[in-house]
Design a protein around this motif. Structure first.
Motif, PDB file in Angstrom:
ATOM      1  N   GLN A 143     -42.213  24.185 -25.348  1.00 42.81           N
ATOM      2  CA  GLN A 143     -41.991  24.248 -26.784  1.00 42.81           C
ATOM      3  C   GLN A 143     -43.293  24.588 -27.505  1.00 42.81           C
ATOM      4  N   THR A 148     -38.981  28.267 -28.118  1.00 44.54           N
ATOM      5  CA  THR A 148     -38.789  27.591 -26.841  1.00 44.54           C
ATOM      6  C   THR A 148     -38.816  28.643 -25.726  1.00 44.54           C
ATOM      7  N   ARG A 244     -38.796  14.154 -25.836  1.00 45.03           N
ATOM      8  CA  ARG A 244     -37.398  14.533 -25.994  1.00 45.03           C
ATOM      9  C   ARG A 244     -36.501  13.746 -25.022  1.00 45.03           C
ATOM     10  N   SER A 247     -30.149  13.765 -25.734  1.00 40.24           N
ATOM     11  CA  SER A 247     -29.467  14.430 -26.857  1.00 40.24           C
ATOM     12  C   SER A 247     -30.053  15.819 -27.110  1.00 40.24           C
ATOM     13  N   TYR A 248     -31.373  15.912 -26.978  1.00 37.35           N
ATOM     14  CA  TYR A 248     -32.025  17.207 -27.197  1.00 37.35           C
ATOM     15  C   TYR A 248     -31.550  18.230 -26.170  1.00 37.35           C
ATOM     16  N   GLN A 251     -27.893  19.257 -26.716  1.00 42.57           N
ATOM     17  CA  GLN A 251     -27.762  20.187 -27.852  1.00 42.57           C
ATOM     18  C   GLN A 251     -28.313  21.564 -27.483  1.00 42.57           C
ATOM     19  N   LEU A 252     -29.457  21.583 -26.777  1.00 42.44           N
ATOM     20  CA  LEU A 252     -30.092  22.839 -26.402  1.00 42.44           C
ATOM     21  C   LEU A 252     -29.174  23.705 -25.533  1.00 42.44           C
ATOM     22  N   LYS A 257     -23.494  15.136 -23.628  1.00 39.37           N
ATOM     23  CA  LYS A 257     -24.623  14.269 -23.291  1.00 39.37           C
ATOM     24  C   LYS A 257     -24.373  13.529 -21.980  1.00 39.37           C
TER      25      LYS A 257
END
Length: 653
Positions: A143, A148, A244, A247-248, A251-252, A257
Motif C-alpha cells: 500500500q 495498492t 489491516r 474486513s479489509y 472488502q478488497l 469475511k
C-alpha cells in the motif's frame, strides 16, 4: 476438518519423531488446500441456490460459518505446535528458522547478496485489480498513498533461504520484505502484507454423455483441461503483521469475511516439507525405515496361485509382489489376455511398461484408464496415449460414472482359467509405500469369471449378474443395506451378530439411517472411519451399541473392509474400493467382493481384531461429535505391531 484436527494432534504426540511432526503439520495444510479448492465448491453452490444441507438442516451460510470456526480452532492448534517445534529444533541444534531481524550482520549481507543475485530480477510489481488471477502460491500486497500493488513470489525460488551459517534459514517472503528497498522506495510503500489466494478448482465435467464416442470423449476432456482455470475465490490468507484485518481483505477482494483468515505465523505450512527433505537422512528425526515383505523370487507366483490364494496388506507387503504377478503373467506363454483398471499411477510407472510389453508380445491387453482422476487428468491422458500407441486396447469406461475399481485380470484360456487381483488401493508404487491397503489374488474360477464379466460390462456398458462381485452404482448400496438387515434379523433371533466397517468416509444418508435402524434394536456396530463421518452417537436409545474409531498414525489408513456377523457364527468378510459416501455408492463404478476362501478370510479376520484393539493411534467419537483418545499405560498400535513383525519375515510366503 475434524480429521485435520487429528492430523495436527500428531505434532503433540511424544512418540512421533520431530521431523515427522513437522510433516504432519504440512499434511494438514495440504488437506486444507484440497478442501478449499475442491470441496468448498459445494458450500458456495448451496449459498448461491439457497439450498439446505439435508443431513444437518443447515443453510450454506451457516455451514460456511462452521467451516471458519473449525478452521480457526485447527489453525490455533497447528501454529502453536509449529512454534513449539521450531523452538525444539533450535534447542536440539537441528536447524533454526530465523526472522530477518534476528540474523547476524554476516548473515544479512549473505541473504542480501542472494536476493540481488537470484530473486530481484524475478519480481514484477503490478497494480492491484480484482480481475487479476493470483497463480503463485505467495504474494505481497503493498500500500502506498492511494494505490495498492502486488508482487507474486515465484514458486520455483523455494521458501527456505540459507543464511550462510550452517542450518540457519530465513523465509523468502521475510527476506523480500526487508531488502527490496528499490521497490519500496520507488513506489513509496507504507505497508506490506504476505497473502495467499485459494480458488475453486472444482470445475464440473459438464460434457459427460453416455452417447459420446471415445474420440469425442477425448476431445471434450482435452478441451475441459484447456478451459479449466482459476474460478471463484474460496479463501484468502494473510500474515498477521500489519494494521489491516479480515474486513479489509474481504472488502478488497469482494468476498465474505468468513472466507478470510488472519494467519498467526508463516502463510502456508507446507513449507515444512522443505525441512523434512533436508534433514530426513538423520535417522533419529524420522520414523524408523522398514523393509516390506517381498515375493520369494525362487517361486513362480502363478503356480502358487494355482494351489492357494494370496492376501497382502500394503505397505507391510511390498507392491513389488503385484508387479511380480503381472510380470510373470506377461512372460507366461499360456497368458492370452490381461485386463486392468487404471485410476492413478505414478510417473514412469513399471506397471504401464509391463502392459506395453505384453501388448507387443501379442497378448490381448485391455486397460480401462479413468481420465477423471481429479488433477491427474493430464497424466492419465498421457498414460492412455502410451498404452494405445503400444497396441493396448484402451477403454474410457462409463461416460457418466467414474470408474474407481481396482481389478487386474489375467486369462489363460477361454473357460475361466486364469487369475484375478482385487484391491482397495490404486496401482501406484509410490503411494503404496505409505497407504495401508489390502490386495487379494486368486485363481478361483468364480472370481475369474466375475472379473471377465466386469470388464465386459466396462466395454459394452450393460449390467450383468455376478456370482460374487457387486458393483456400484446399482448393486453395492443394496448389498450393504440388505446385509445390515440380515444381521439385525439374526441378532433379534439369536442375540448374536454385529457389523464392522473400515472406510475412509461415512456420509451416505441411506447407510447411516440403516445403521440407526439396526442400532435401535441393539445390533452392535464397530466402525473405523478415518476421515469424514456424518453419523452421530446417542440417537438410537438405550440399546445403542456403536463405536466409531479413527486411526491416524505413521501410515495412511486407506483399506475398505466390511464384516457382517450373522447369528450362529456365520459371517461374511468383504473388501472394496468404495467408501460409504454417496459419490462412491451412487455415482461411481466401484467393486466389492466377499473373501470366501478360508486362508485369506482368516487373515482378514485377524486384521479386523487387531484394528479393534488399537488404542495408541485411535481416536473415538463421542456423543458431542468430538474425538478423544483412550490413554492406556500399555496401549496397542496396530501399525507399529505389524511393522515390528516385519523383522521376522523376509518373504510374503
Amino acid at each position: 476438518m475434524l480429521f485435520d484436527n487429528r492430523v495436527i494432534d500428531q505434532a503433540y504426540n511424544q512418540k512421533v519423531p520431530i521431523l515427522e511432526k513437522l510433516r504432519f503439520l504440512a499434511i494438514a495444510s495440504n488437506n486444507l488446500d484440497e478442501f478449499f479448492s475442491v470441496r468448498m465448491h459445494n458450500i458456495h453452490s448451496m449459498i448461491g441456490s439457497k439450498k439446505v444441507e439435508k443431513r444437518t438442516g443447515l443453510t450454506g451460510n451457516e455451514v460456511l460459518e462452521l467451516v471458519y470456526e473449525f478452521n480457526i480452532r485447527n489453525m490455533t492448534k497447528q501454529y502453536e505446535a509449529f512454534s513449539l517445534l521450531m523452538e525444539s529444533c533450535k534447542d536440539r541444534n537441528i536447524f533454526q528458522l530465523l526472522k530477518y531481524r534476528e540474523l547476524s550482520d554476516f548473515e544479512k549481507q549473505n541473504v542480501k547478496d542472494y536476493y540481488h543475485s537470484n530473486i530481484a530480477d524475478e519480481l514484477v510489481v503490478k497494480t492491484f485489480t480484482t480481475e487479476h488471477k493470483f497463480r503463485h502460491n505467495l504474494n505481497i500486497l503493498m500500500q502506498s498513498q492511494g494505490y495498492t500493488y502486488t508482487i507474486a513470489i515465484p514458486n520455483d525460488l523455494g521458501r527456505l533461504i540459507p543464511t550462510g551459517v550452517e542450518d540457519h534459514y530465513v523465509l523468502i517472503e521475510d527476506l523480500i520484505l526487508h531488502v527490496a528497498d528499490e521497490i519500496f522506495q520507488k513506489y513509496d510503500i507504507l505497508k506490506s502484507y504476505i497473502f495467499r489466494v485459494t480458488y475453486d478448482k472444482n470445475k464440473k465435467y459438464d460434457f459427460l454423455d453416455e452417447k459420446l464416442t471415445d474420440k469425442q470423449y477425448l476431445t471434450k476432456m482435452t478441451q475441459y483441461l484447456n478451459e479449466r482455470d482459476l474460478r471463484k475465490i474460496t479463501r484468502i490468507e494473510f500474515a498477521a503483521d500489519g494494521s489491516r484485518g479480515r474486513s479489509y481483505f474481504a472488502q478488497l477482494f469482494g468476498i465474505s469475511k468468513k472466507s478470510v483468515y488472519k494467519i498467526p505465523g508463516p502463510v502456508d505450512l507446507k513449507l515444512l516439507n522443505g525441512f523434512f527433505k533436508l534433514y530426513k537422512s538423520q535417522k533419529n528425526l524420522v520414523f524408523a525405515p522398514f523393509t516390506a515383505n517381498k515375493w520369494n523370487e525362487s517361486k513362480n507366483i502363478l503356480r502358487y496361485l494355482d494351489k492357494s490364494p494370496l492376501f497382502l496388506k500394503y505397505p507391510y507387503d511390498s507392491f513389488s509382489v503385484f508387479l511380480n504377478y503381472l510380470e510373470t503373467a506377461v512372460d507366461d506363454p499360456k497368458t492370452t489376455a490381461i485386463s486392468i483398471t487404471i485410476y492413478r499411477t505414478e510417473k514412469n510407472s513399471q506397471l504401464v511398461k509391463l502392459l506395453q510389453r505384453a501388448a507387443k508380445k501379442g497378448i490381448k491387453v485391455t486397460a480401462l484408464v479413468e481420465l477423471r482422476a481429479r488433477f491427474d487428468e493430464e497424466h492419465n491422458l498421457l498414460v492412455s496415449e502410451l498404452l494405445s500407441s503400444s497396441g493396448v486396447k484402451v477403454l474410457y469406461g462409463d461416460r457418466v460414472n467414474k470408474v474407481h475399481s481396482k481389478v487386474c485380470l489375467v486369462q489363460q484360456g477361454n473357460d475361466g482359467d486364469g487369475y484375478v487381483q482385487i484391491g482397495t488401493g490404486n496401482y501406484n508404487a509410490v503411494t503404496s509405500n505409505v497407504f495401508s491397503d489390502v490386495s487379494y489374488f486368486t485363481s478361483n474360477k468364480a472370481y475369474v469369471v466375475d472379473a471377465i464379466k466386469f470388464f465386459e460390462r466396462l466395454s459394452d456398458h450393460q449390467e450383468v449378474d455376478y456370482d460374487l462381485l457387486v458393483t456400484s452404482p446399482n448393486q453395492m448400496k443394496p448389498m450393504i443395506l440388505n446385509n445390515i438387515k440380515r444381521a439385525t434379523k439374526d441378532y433379534l433371533r439369536t442375540g448374536k451378530g454385529s457389523v464392522f466397517m473400515k472406510v475412509n468416509g461415512l456420509t451416505d444418508i441411506d447407510v447411516i439411517n440403516a445403521i440407526y435402524s439396526a442400532a435401535r434394536l441393539g445390533l452392535p456396530f464397530r466402525l473405523i472411519v478415518r476421515g469424514p463421518c456424518s453419523l452421530k452417537l446417542g440417537l438410537c436409545g438405550a440399546k445403542e451399541d456403536i463405536v466409531v474409531q479413527s486411526i491416524v498414525g505413521e501410515l495412511l489408513e486407506h483399506s475398505r473392509i466390511f464384516n457382517f456377523n450373522y447369528g450362529d457364527q456365520e459371517q461374511e468378510v468383504w473388501i472394496s474400493s468404495a467408501d460409504m459416501m454417496t459419490r462412491n455408492l451412487d455415482r461411481r463404478v466401484e467393486v466389492a467382493v466377499p473373501v470366501v476362501e478360508e486362508k485369506p478370510k482368516k487373515k482378514l479376520l485377524k486384521m479386523i481384531k487387531m484394528y479393534l484393539k488399537d488404542t495408541e493411534n485411535s481416536y473415538f467419537l463421542n456423543a458431542n461429535g468430538e474425538y478423544f483418545k483412550k490413554h492406556k499405560i500399555f496401549g496397542i498400535s496396530t501399525q507399529q505391531t505389524w511393522l515390528k513383525r516385519l523383522k521376522w519375515r523376509k518373504y510374503v510366503n
